[in-house]
Design an enzyme around this catalytic site. Structure first.
Site, PDB file in Angstrom:
ATOM      1  N   CYS A 153      17.909   1.602  18.874  1.00  0.00           N
ATOM      2  CA  CYS A 153      16.671   2.197  19.400  1.00  0.00           C
ATOM      3  C   CYS A 153      16.614   2.191  20.920  1.00  0.00           C
ATOM      4  O   CYS A 153      15.793   2.883  21.513  1.00  0.00           O
ATOM      5  CB  CYS A 153      15.456   1.459  18.845  1.00  0.00           C
ATOM      6  SG  CYS A 153      15.224   1.785  17.106  1.00  0.00           S
TER       7      CYS A 153
HETATM    8  N1  COA Z   1       3.104  -0.316  -0.054  1.00  0.00           N
HETATM    9  C1  COA Z   1       2.206  -1.277  -0.399  1.00  0.00           C
HETATM   10  N2  COA Z   1       2.375  -2.586  -0.123  1.00  0.00           N
HETATM   11  C2  COA Z   1       3.499  -2.934   0.531  1.00  0.00           C
HETATM   12  C3  COA Z   1       4.459  -1.997   0.912  1.00  0.00           C
HETATM   13  C4  COA Z   1       4.238  -0.637   0.610  1.00  0.00           C
HETATM   14  N3  COA Z   1       5.091   0.320   0.936  1.00  0.00           N
HETATM   15  N4  COA Z   1       5.476  -2.631   1.556  1.00  0.00           N
HETATM   16  C5  COA Z   1       5.157  -3.941   1.562  1.00  0.00           C
HETATM   17  N5  COA Z   1       3.964  -4.125   0.944  1.00  0.00           N
HETATM   18  C6  COA Z   1       3.262  -5.387   0.735  1.00  0.00           C
HETATM   19  C7  COA Z   1       4.221  -6.565   0.638  1.00  0.00           C
HETATM   20  O1  COA Z   1       4.663  -6.710  -0.695  1.00  0.00           O
HETATM   21  C8  COA Z   1       3.343  -7.705   1.083  1.00  0.00           C
HETATM   22  O2  COA Z   1       2.514  -8.097   0.010  1.00  0.00           O
HETATM   23  P1  COA Z   1       2.126  -9.645  -0.186  1.00  0.00           P
HETATM   24  O3  COA Z   1       1.338 -10.014   1.046  1.00  0.00           O
HETATM   25  O4  COA Z   1       1.315  -9.624  -1.437  1.00  0.00           O
HETATM   26  O5  COA Z   1       3.420 -10.388  -0.290  1.00  0.00           O
HETATM   27  C9  COA Z   1       2.434  -7.085   2.155  1.00  0.00           C
HETATM   28  O6  COA Z   1       2.443  -5.679   1.871  1.00  0.00           O
HETATM   29  C10 COA Z   1       2.885  -7.316   3.565  1.00  0.00           C
HETATM   30  O7  COA Z   1       4.289  -6.984   3.684  1.00  0.00           O
HETATM   31  P2  COA Z   1       5.078  -7.153   5.027  1.00  0.00           P
HETATM   32  O8  COA Z   1       6.476  -6.657   4.813  1.00  0.00           O
HETATM   33  O9  COA Z   1       4.905  -8.539   5.542  1.00  0.00           O
HETATM   34  O10 COA Z   1       4.297  -6.096   5.941  1.00  0.00           O
HETATM   35  P3  COA Z   1       4.095  -6.067   7.502  1.00  0.00           P
HETATM   36  O11 COA Z   1       2.662  -6.208   7.794  1.00  0.00           O
HETATM   37  O12 COA Z   1       5.050  -6.940   8.229  1.00  0.00           O
HETATM   38  O13 COA Z   1       4.480  -4.540   7.825  1.00  0.00           O
HETATM   39  C11 COA Z   1       6.302  -3.306   8.800  1.00  0.00           C
HETATM   40  C12 COA Z   1       5.787  -4.048   7.572  1.00  0.00           C
HETATM   41  C13 COA Z   1       7.728  -2.859   8.522  1.00  0.00           C
HETATM   42  C14 COA Z   1       5.422  -2.095   9.025  1.00  0.00           C
HETATM   43  C15 COA Z   1       6.230  -4.221  10.055  1.00  0.00           C
HETATM   44  O14 COA Z   1       6.746  -5.492   9.753  1.00  0.00           O
HETATM   45  C16 COA Z   1       6.973  -3.672  11.249  1.00  0.00           C
HETATM   46  O15 COA Z   1       6.768  -2.556  11.675  1.00  0.00           O
HETATM   47  N6  COA Z   1       7.798  -4.533  11.863  1.00  0.00           N
HETATM   48  C17 COA Z   1       8.540  -4.182  13.061  1.00  0.00           C
HETATM   49  C18 COA Z   1       9.605  -3.251  12.682  1.00  0.00           C
HETATM   50  C19 COA Z   1      10.373  -2.718  13.832  1.00  0.00           C
HETATM   51  O16 COA Z   1       9.907  -2.541  14.922  1.00  0.00           O
HETATM   52  N7  COA Z   1      11.595  -2.443  13.569  1.00  0.00           N
HETATM   53  C20 COA Z   1      12.420  -1.865  14.536  1.00  0.00           C
HETATM   54  C21 COA Z   1      13.163  -0.869  13.811  1.00  0.00           C
HETATM   55  S1  COA Z   1      14.159  -0.038  14.905  1.00  0.00           S
END
Ligand code: COA
Length: 370
Positions: A153
């Site tokens: 990125c």
């Molecule tokens: N739909 C519904 N629920 C979902 C889901 C989906 N698609 N994906 C995950 N969940 C649920 C999980 O099961 C979890 O449930 P629980 O609390 O009952 O265990 C909950 O939502 C939270 O999941 P989590 O993975 O911890 O979500 P998050 O708040 O961390 O958000 C991202 C996920 C990916 C959006 C976030 O972590 C993010 O953007 N991180 C940075 C990523 C980044 O910058 N990457 C660089 C890439 S180049």
């Protein structure tokens, strides 16, 4: 010291769009089929549905542009369908790069022949060689030399620093940085945690020696600063050794894999410190910034980083968000924000283009409207 200015930018946006509801409908249809298969096979574990509400709340993404929506949305395929090109046709990244590059050259008032350096920087290159950048150089009729680089990125900011240094050292008078990101091709659309996060786009930036530039709207590069710190929290194991290690080329680790929450926690402080220290080294403070064109992965990450740098909540104007409609376009994201949200800045206004991502890697480019 030679001053380097950004004099033009360009953006290729694919025509196809997928909103969250369409993406989730396809994902959930696949989950239902998979769960039925598991029930029949006596497998107890069940997959859960995805939801648009979660996607918007967790990331701020509403929709994304992709090269091919149909293949992605087909629950039996769930990956884009792109036509294989013959060696005599322009490659896909060259084609999208040419659209963005021509726009950037036109905005800068620069002829392709006057470019001495073309860098294609992106997270995924469609082949190891010949470099897409060399192909693009020929396609545009640019001069000098060209090469590809991959810093995930952060490819755009790392390429901008490389191009600015080439201009400062006299290796090039003008450079073109192009970021063709086909993120939909490395995304596992069957992974609930990440199926929503990426989109496709290509950006281009023209950099020139200040005394040669003719464009009115210039942004002088006051400084660049890059940082890397090794992490496996964002990883893709696809590579040319897969064949000889007898790894399964279809295995899921040959696609984008991340621990999103860990990335969030580890990368935000790294980036806020990078920008803060970079500004300080240049003799500025956070509130000298009129704009922050941040990498576009997650809205909350951007809010948090901007808050740490500015010492208060950013306004929408100060830290523009484009991920709501583009999703994460990897290295193109911060440049899309710069492309779309800079014309209103007054002469003398300061801004920072900042990327962050796999590696980890982060890059800060501090610019002044001149
Ligand atoms: N739909 C519904 N629920 C979902 C889901 C989906 N698609 N994906 C995950 N969940 C649920 C999980 O099961 C979890 O449930 P629980 O609390 O009952 O265990 C909950 O939502 C939270 O999941 P989590 O993975 O911890 O979500 P998050 O708040 O961390 O958000 C991202 C996920 C990916 C959006 C976030 O972590 C993010 O953007 N991180 C940075 C990523 C980044 O910058 N990457 C660089 C890439 S180049």
């Amino acid at each position: 010291m030679t001053n380097v200015v950004i004099t033009g930018t360009g953006l290729f946006t694919p025509e196809h769009t997928i909103d969250n509801d369409a993406l989730v409908a396809s994902f959930n249809a696949w989950v239902d089929t998979e769960n039925a298969r598991r029930a029949e096979a006596g497998i107890e574990a069940r997959l859960a549905h995805s939801s648009s509400e979660f996607i918007v709340k967790a990331s701020g993404i509403h929709s994304r542009h992709v090269l091919d929506a149909e293949g992605i949305l087909d629950p039996e395929r769930m990956r884009p369908r792109l036509r294989e090109r013959s060696n005599d046709e322009p490659s896909i990244q060259c084609e999208m790069g040419a659209v963005a590059a021509r726009q950037a050259l036109e905005a800068a008032g620069v002829a392709a022949a006057d470019i001495d350096l073309v860098i294609v920087g992106c997270s995924n290159l469609e082949r190891p060689y010949p470099a897409v950048a060399v192909e693009l150089q020929a396609e545009l009729g640019a001069g000098g030399y060209a090469f590809d680089m991959n810093v995930a990125c952060s490819s755009a900011t790392f390429a901008i620093e490389t191009a600015a240094n080439a201009i400062r050292s006299g290796s090039a008078r003008r450079a073109l940085v192009v970021n063709p990101e086909i993120c939909s091709a490395h995304l596992n659309f069957r992974d609930r945690d990440s199926h929503f996060i990426f989109g496709d786009a290509c950006t281009a930036v023209v950099l020139e020696r200040d005394d040669l530039a003719t464009s009115e709207a210039r942004f002088e590069i006051l400084g660049t600063r890059l940082v890397t710190r090794f992490s496996n929290a964002i990883r893709n194991n696809a590579g040319f050794l897969n064949r000889v290690t007898d790894a399964d080329p279809q295995a899921l680790d040959k696609l984008f894999v991340q621990e999103g929450r860990r990335v969030f926690k580890e990368v935000c402080p790294l980036v806020a410190a990078l920008i803060g220290e970079h500004l300080q080294a240049l003799g500025f403070a956070g509130d000298d910034l009129a704009r922050m064109w941040l990498h576009q992965a997650n809205r909350h990450m951007n809010d948090l980083i901007a808050r740490r740098v500015l010492g208060r909540d950013p306004s929408e104007q100060e830290a523009p968000i484009i991920l709501d409609r583009y999703a994460n376009t990897s290295s193109a994201g911060s440049i899309i924000a710069f492309h779309l949200h800079r014309d209103d800045l007054a002469v003398g206004a300061l801004g920072v283009i900042c990327s962050f991502g796999a590696g980890y890697s982060a890059g800060s480019v501090v610019v002044k409207r001149v």
